[in-house]
Design a protein around this motif. Structure first.
Motif, PDB file in Angstrom:
ATOM      1  N   MET A   1       0.850  -1.184   0.000  1.00  0.00           N
ATOM      2  CA  MET A   1       0.000   0.000   0.000  1.00  0.00           C
ATOM      3  C   MET A   1       0.891   1.242   0.000  1.00  0.00           C
ATOM      4  SD  MET A   1      -2.888   1.090   2.803  1.00  0.00           S
ATOM      5  CE  MET A   1      -4.406   1.603   2.074  1.00  0.00           C
ATOM      6  N   LYS A   2       0.568   2.188  -0.879  1.00  0.00           N
ATOM      7  CA  LYS A   2       1.297   3.455  -0.922  1.00  0.00           C
ATOM      8  C   LYS A   2       0.479   4.514  -0.169  1.00  0.00           C
ATOM      9  CE  LYS A   2       1.872   3.880  -5.403  1.00  0.00           C
ATOM     10  NZ  LYS A   2       2.346   4.332  -6.720  1.00  0.00           N
ATOM     11  N   ILE A   3       1.143   5.164   0.787  1.00  0.00           N
ATOM     12  CA  ILE A   3       0.474   6.187   1.594  1.00  0.00           C
ATOM     13  C   ILE A   3       1.271   7.486   1.484  1.00  0.00           C
ATOM     14  CG2 ILE A   3      -0.266   6.877   3.901  1.00  0.00           C
ATOM     15  CD1 ILE A   3      -0.439   3.867   4.601  1.00  0.00           C
ATOM     16  N   LEU A   4       0.578   8.561   1.184  1.00  0.00           N
ATOM     17  CA  LEU A   4       1.167   9.891   1.114  1.00  0.00           C
ATOM     18  C   LEU A   4       0.609  10.738   2.247  1.00  0.00           C
ATOM     19  CD1 LEU A   4       2.730  12.235  -0.260  1.00  0.00           C
ATOM     20  CD2 LEU A   4       0.736  12.517  -1.776  1.00  0.00           C
ATOM     21  N   ILE A   5       1.502  11.326   3.040  1.00  0.00           N
ATOM     22  CA  ILE A   5       1.097  12.251   4.090  1.00  0.00           C
ATOM     23  C   ILE A   5       1.476  13.653   3.635  1.00  0.00           C
ATOM     24  CG2 ILE A   5       1.306  12.905   6.517  1.00  0.00           C
ATOM     25  CD1 ILE A   5       2.483  10.057   7.013  1.00  0.00           C
ATOM     26  N   ILE A   6       0.506  14.547   3.579  1.00  0.00           N
ATOM     27  CA  ILE A   6       0.759  15.946   3.214  1.00  0.00           C
ATOM     28  C   ILE A   6       0.429  16.785   4.435  1.00  0.00           C
ATOM     29  CG2 ILE A   6       0.328  17.810   1.581  1.00  0.00           C
ATOM     30  CD1 ILE A   6      -0.806  15.680  -0.365  1.00  0.00           C
ATOM     31  N   GLU A   7       1.465  17.265   5.122  1.00  0.00           N
ATOM     32  CA  GLU A   7       1.317  17.953   6.401  1.00  0.00           C
ATOM     33  C   GLU A   7       2.500  18.893   6.615  1.00  0.00           C
ATOM     34  OE1 GLU A   7       0.404  19.597   9.511  1.00  0.00           O
ATOM     35  OE2 GLU A   7      -1.035  17.992   9.087  1.00  0.00           O
ATOM     36  N   ASP A   8       2.219  20.145   6.961  1.00  0.00           N
ATOM     37  CA  ASP A   8       3.294  21.114   7.152  1.00  0.00           C
ATOM     38  C   ASP A   8       3.749  21.265   8.599  1.00  0.00           C
ATOM     39  OD1 ASP A   8       1.860  24.239   7.827  1.00  0.00           O
ATOM     40  OD2 ASP A   8       0.674  22.444   7.475  1.00  0.00           O
ATOM     41  N   ASP A   9       2.946  20.866   9.574  1.00  0.00           N
ATOM     42  CA  ASP A   9       3.323  20.960  10.988  1.00  0.00           C
ATOM     43  C   ASP A   9       4.208  19.760  11.321  1.00  0.00           C
ATOM     44  OD1 ASP A   9       2.943  20.105  13.881  1.00  0.00           O
ATOM     45  OD2 ASP A   9       1.982  22.079  13.934  1.00  0.00           O
ATOM     46  N   LEU A  10       5.475  20.016  11.648  1.00  0.00           N
ATOM     47  CA  LEU A  10       6.436  18.932  11.808  1.00  0.00           C
ATOM     48  C   LEU A  10       6.093  17.976  12.955  1.00  0.00           C
ATOM     49  CD1 LEU A  10       9.800  20.764  11.028  1.00  0.00           C
ATOM     50  CD2 LEU A  10       8.342  19.417   9.514  1.00  0.00           C
ATOM     51  N   ASN A  11       5.600  18.477  14.063  1.00  0.00           N
ATOM     52  CA  ASN A  11       5.219  17.619  15.177  1.00  0.00           C
ATOM     53  C   ASN A  11       4.038  16.725  14.789  1.00  0.00           C
ATOM     54  OD1 ASN A  11       5.263  16.664  17.963  1.00  0.00           O
ATOM     55  ND2 ASN A  11       3.391  17.864  18.214  1.00  0.00           N
ATOM     56  N   LYS A  12       3.040  17.325  14.184  1.00  0.00           N
ATOM     57  CA  LYS A  12       1.863  16.561  13.748  1.00  0.00           C
ATOM     58  C   LYS A  12       2.267  15.531  12.691  1.00  0.00           C
ATOM     59  CE  LYS A  12      -2.564  17.559  11.539  1.00  0.00           C
ATOM     60  NZ  LYS A  12      -3.216  18.650  10.831  1.00  0.00           N
ATOM     61  N   LEU A  13       3.112  15.931  11.767  1.00  0.00           N
ATOM     62  CA  LEU A  13       3.601  15.022  10.735  1.00  0.00           C
ATOM     63  C   LEU A  13       4.312  13.822  11.361  1.00  0.00           C
ATOM     64  CD1 LEU A  13       4.295  14.234   7.811  1.00  0.00           C
ATOM     65  CD2 LEU A  13       6.255  15.787   7.974  1.00  0.00           C
ATOM     66  N   GLN A  14       5.164  14.079  12.325  1.00  0.00           N
ATOM     67  CA  GLN A  14       5.916  13.009  12.973  1.00  0.00           C
ATOM     68  C   GLN A  14       4.980  12.029  13.676  1.00  0.00           C
ATOM     69  OE1 GLN A  14       8.704  14.306  15.970  1.00  0.00           O
ATOM     70  NE2 GLN A  14       9.542  12.258  16.235  1.00  0.00           N
ATOM     71  N   ARG A  15       4.005  12.553  14.399  1.00  0.00           N
ATOM     72  CA  ARG A  15       3.078  11.682  15.139  1.00  0.00           C
ATOM     73  C   ARG A  15       2.198  10.857  14.199  1.00  0.00           C
ATOM     74  NH1 ARG A  15       0.428  14.514  20.072  1.00  0.00           N
ATOM     75  NH2 ARG A  15       0.160  12.345  20.688  1.00  0.00           N
ATOM     76  N   ILE A  16       1.724  11.473  13.123  1.00  0.00           N
ATOM     77  CA  ILE A  16       0.912  10.745  12.144  1.00  0.00           C
ATOM     78  C   ILE A  16       1.761   9.677  11.459  1.00  0.00           C
ATOM     79  CG2 ILE A  16      -0.278  10.951   9.922  1.00  0.00           C
ATOM     80  CD1 ILE A  16      -1.247  13.744  10.917  1.00  0.00           C
ATOM     81  N   SER A  17       2.954  10.050  11.052  1.00  0.00           N
ATOM     82  CA  SER A  17       3.848   9.120  10.367  1.00  0.00           C
ATOM     83  C   SER A  17       4.200   7.931  11.257  1.00  0.00           C
ATOM     84  CB  SER A  17       5.115   9.864   9.934  1.00  0.00           C
ATOM     85  OG  SER A  17       5.964   9.002   9.220  1.00  0.00           O
ATOM     86  N   GLU A  18       4.501   8.184  12.515  1.00  0.00           N
ATOM     87  CA  GLU A  18       4.821   7.098  13.448  1.00  0.00           C
ATOM     88  C   GLU A  18       3.639   6.132  13.579  1.00  0.00           C
ATOM     89  OE1 GLU A  18       5.926   9.081  17.076  1.00  0.00           O
ATOM     90  OE2 GLU A  18       7.940   9.548  16.352  1.00  0.00           O
ATOM     91  N   LEU A  19       2.440   6.672  13.707  1.00  0.00           N
ATOM     92  CA  LEU A  19       1.253   5.833  13.833  1.00  0.00           C
ATOM     93  C   LEU A  19       1.051   4.975  12.584  1.00  0.00           C
ATOM     94  CD1 LEU A  19      -1.340   4.965  15.354  1.00  0.00           C
ATOM     95  CD2 LEU A  19      -2.478   6.872  14.220  1.00  0.00           C
ATOM     96  N   ILE A  20       1.174   5.584  11.428  1.00  0.00           N
ATOM     97  CA  ILE A  20       0.967   4.851  10.178  1.00  0.00           C
ATOM     98  C   ILE A  20       2.016   3.758  10.014  1.00  0.00           C
ATOM     99  CG2 ILE A  20       1.101   5.061   7.662  1.00  0.00           C
ATOM    100  CD1 ILE A  20      -0.376   7.753   7.992  1.00  0.00           C
ATOM    101  N   ARG A  21       3.265   4.083  10.298  1.00  0.00           N
ATOM    102  CA  ARG A  21       4.334   3.078  10.154  1.00  0.00           C
ATOM    103  C   ARG A  21       4.172   1.940  11.166  1.00  0.00           C
ATOM    104  NH1 ARG A  21       8.203   5.502   6.685  1.00  0.00           N
ATOM    105  NH2 ARG A  21       7.907   7.746   6.552  1.00  0.00           N
ATOM    106  N   GLU A  22       3.631   2.266  12.333  1.00  0.00           N
ATOM    107  CA  GLU A  22       3.367   1.248  13.357  1.00  0.00           C
ATOM    108  C   GLU A  22       2.224   0.326  12.925  1.00  0.00           C
ATOM    109  OE1 GLU A  22       0.819   1.801  17.347  1.00  0.00           O
ATOM    110  OE2 GLU A  22       2.754   2.856  17.404  1.00  0.00           O
ATOM    111  N   ARG A  23       1.162   0.916  12.378  1.00  0.00           N
ATOM    112  CA  ARG A  23      -0.035   0.146  12.010  1.00  0.00           C
ATOM    113  C   ARG A  23       0.064  -0.515  10.634  1.00  0.00           C
ATOM    114  NH1 ARG A  23      -3.148  -0.757  16.416  1.00  0.00           N
ATOM    115  NH2 ARG A  23      -4.637  -1.458  14.884  1.00  0.00           N
ATOM    116  N   ALA A  24       0.893   0.023   9.756  1.00  0.00           N
ATOM    117  CA  ALA A  24       1.042  -0.519   8.401  1.00  0.00           C
ATOM    118  C   ALA A  24       2.534  -0.610   8.063  1.00  0.00           C
ATOM    119  CB  ALA A  24       0.305   0.358   7.402  1.00  0.00           C
ATOM    120  N   PRO A  25       3.269  -1.508   8.736  1.00  0.00           N
ATOM    121  CA  PRO A  25       4.723  -1.549   8.576  1.00  0.00           C
ATOM    122  C   PRO A  25       5.194  -1.867   7.160  1.00  0.00           C
ATOM    123  CG  PRO A  25       3.954  -3.426   9.883  1.00  0.00           C
ATOM    124  CD  PRO A  25       2.777  -2.524   9.671  1.00  0.00           C
TER     125      PRO A  25
END
Length: 155
Positions: A1-25
């Motif tokens: 699965m290809k997932i694109l995150i488009i987010e300019d807030d670095l803290n929010k981006l990091q937290r979303i990215s961590e969650l996605i990588r954890e749930r969809a390794p």
């Protein structure tokens, strides 16, 4: 699965990215930080899922670039381009704002969600309200990822 995150807030981006990588390794996750770079990636790669911020700068912010003007409805504009170009990526909007725009262009999060459902039904899945000190957004994003996977399998 290809997932694109488009987010300019670095803290929010990091937290979303961590969650996605954890749930969809096994997912291929790409991150972009502005309207232009996000739209370009979405149109080029046609990801299965786009996790999309609503308000962001036009361009990536760097030491030499201030990002151009802030686009209060950048996410909606990206959805419009996906529709126009017939890109079938599923989209989850993740925002920490409850209102958008100013003056006659202002709308609440509820109004925006209704508009996105009506205008972008083929791409738009849902909106997740993000609050950095709460955890409910995590469960809502996980549920949205599950929905994206189910709709992709049915296609």
């Amino acid at each position: 699965m290809k997932i694109l995150i488009i987010e300019d807030d670095l803290n929010k981006l990091q937290r979303i990215s961590e969650l996605i990588r954890e749930r969809a390794p096994d997912a291929q996750v790409t991150e972009r930080k502005s309207y232009q770079s996000g739209l370009k990636e979405a149109l080029k790669e046609h990801p299965d899922l786009i996790v999309l911020d609503m308000s962001m700068p036009t361009y990536d912010i760097s030491p030499t670039e201030k990002g151009g003007r802030t686009r209060p409805y950048a996410g909606r504009e990206i959805l419009s381009e996906l529709k126009r170009k017939h890109v079938s990526s599923r989209v989850v909007v993740v925002t920490q704002f409850e209102s958008f725009g100013e003056g006659v262009d202002a709308m609440t999060l509820s109004q925006l969600k209704a508009q996105l459902r009506a205008d972008h039904a083929k791409n738009y899945l849902t909106t997740v309200y993000y609050h950095p000190s709460e955890t409910g957004w995590r469960d809502n994003l996980i549920a949205a990822m599950s929905l994206a996977t189910k709709t992709r399998e049915q296609a």
